[in-house]
Enzyme design. Sequence first.
Site, PDB file in Angstrom:
ATOM      1  N   TYR A   1       1.000  -1.057  -0.087  1.00 63.71           N
ATOM      2  CA  TYR A   1      -0.030   0.069  -0.247  1.00 63.71           C
ATOM      3  C   TYR A   1       1.070   1.773  -0.310  1.00 63.71           C
ATOM      4  CZ  TYR A   1       0.819  -0.789   5.379  1.00 63.71           C
ATOM      5  OH  TYR A   1       1.407  -0.517   6.524  1.00 63.71           O
TER       6      TYR A   1
ATOM      7  N   ASP B   1       1.471  -1.430  23.600  1.00 59.11           N
ATOM      8  CA  ASP B   1       1.824  -3.759  23.599  1.00 59.11           C
ATOM      9  C   ASP B   1       1.583  -4.065  24.615  1.00 59.11           C
ATOM     10  OD1 ASP B   1       1.810  -3.616  20.449  1.00 59.11           O
ATOM     11  OD2 ASP B   1       4.074  -3.151  20.489  1.00 59.11           O
TER      12      ASP B   1
END
Length: 250
Positions: free
Chosen positions: A36, A126
């Site tokens: 992308y 995270d």
Amino acid sequence: HWGGAVMWRGVTWAKPMRTGASFVGLGTHRHRVVVYPISHPDPNTGLALINWIAEVTMDNSEGWKQTGWFRQVPVSKFAHHFAGWTYEWLDVPALIAGADGAYENPMIDRDPVPTWVDGPVALMGDAAHAMYPTGSNGASQAIVDARVLGASLLAHGVTPAALSAYDEKLCGPISQVILRNRGAGPFGLLNLVDERCGGTFSNIDDVIPPAEREAFMAGYKKAAGFAIEQLNTAPRTIADGARVDAAKAA
């Protein structure tokens, strides 16, 4: 937790494919490429900076043996896995070869935990939900965590109740996203195509009707909090100028 997948990441100046802003996934969870654009095309050359991720799943019975989780490697180490992936609208080998360098990452996550809160401490990002980087929602979820935690502090003050409200809203649903990403996340749709026709077809609608494709993606977006209508109609998580009430502090 390592499921056996290894990713190689890089960026290359090339012509954007399809619409010019298309996010393209090719292959299956065992062997795939994601491509992308991450810049606007140069007005003179028409080239944009294209982000690509090449991924292969291998035997993980002995665990990850390399040192560290992120390292630069030569393109020649993995380019052979994608030889022949050439189409009228996308030349994967040329895209990989055009990068100045590449970085190797194993697909690593952690099992979901029942709570992100322990006394006066709350995990986010995270630390709370290490997940496979599928659908780009590891980074975006960290932003959501911060906003939801901020809204909880506004509603409850700097108190244990604020952390509990944050934990109750996100921990359970995002734990499900971690597990969904192990199953290829939104790219599970490619696996369905592979299972039904081996990836060879003339008309995708004959393999998976539009309604089924839309339902599959809607389910993932809803679980990940990316449902377009829901996002576009939702009020701001934190109003402009909002401040925590010091009187509510513990």
